[in-house]
Design a protein around this motif. Structure first.
Motif: not given
Length: 129
Positions: A115-122
């Motif tokens: 989720l943290g990685l997805k947030t940074k990508i988004e």
């Protein structure tokens, strides 16, 4: 909204286990066009041969560290627009400031979760489909 599957990604990390963790998280997010490099020099060669939309790079690597890779990417005209997320085990304010100075799009502190990685990508690309 970009489709996650349309984002080509290069993971640059000297630890095979970390590359595998990042790859698994990206696949869960829906990003499947993934290449890997074991250090900044190989990463730069891979990008020069075939640019990616996103680079996720460790900071601490032999040969060419993440900041060196970031600087090389930003100074090479065909790669200037590549999104760059720095991955580091250090929550070092000076490192983050230098990365921002050199044009990093975002950074992620280890350990991380999907989720943290997805947030940074988004935060870089916008909400993913």
């Amino acid at each position: 909204m970009p489709a996650a599957a349309s984002i080509s990604t290069l993971i640059v990390d000297d630890q095979l286990s970390m590359r595998a963790l990042i790859r698994a998280a990206l696949i869960q997010i829906g990003i499947t066009n993934i290449r890997e490099a074991p250090d900044g020099e190989d990463g730069l060669r891979a990008l020069a041969a075939r640019p990616a939309h996103l680079v996720i790079s460790d900071y601490n690597m032999p040969k060419l560290d993440g900041l060196g890779l970031l600087r090389a990417v930003r100074s090479y005209e065909p790669l200037k627009g590549v999104a760059f997320i720095m991955l580091t085990g250090r929550a070092d304010i000076d490192l983050v400031a230098r990365a921002r100075q050199f044009g990093v799009n975002n950074y992620l502190i280890k350990p991380f979760n999907t989720l943290g990685l997805k947030t940074k990508i988004e935060e870089v690309f916008g909400v993913l489909e």
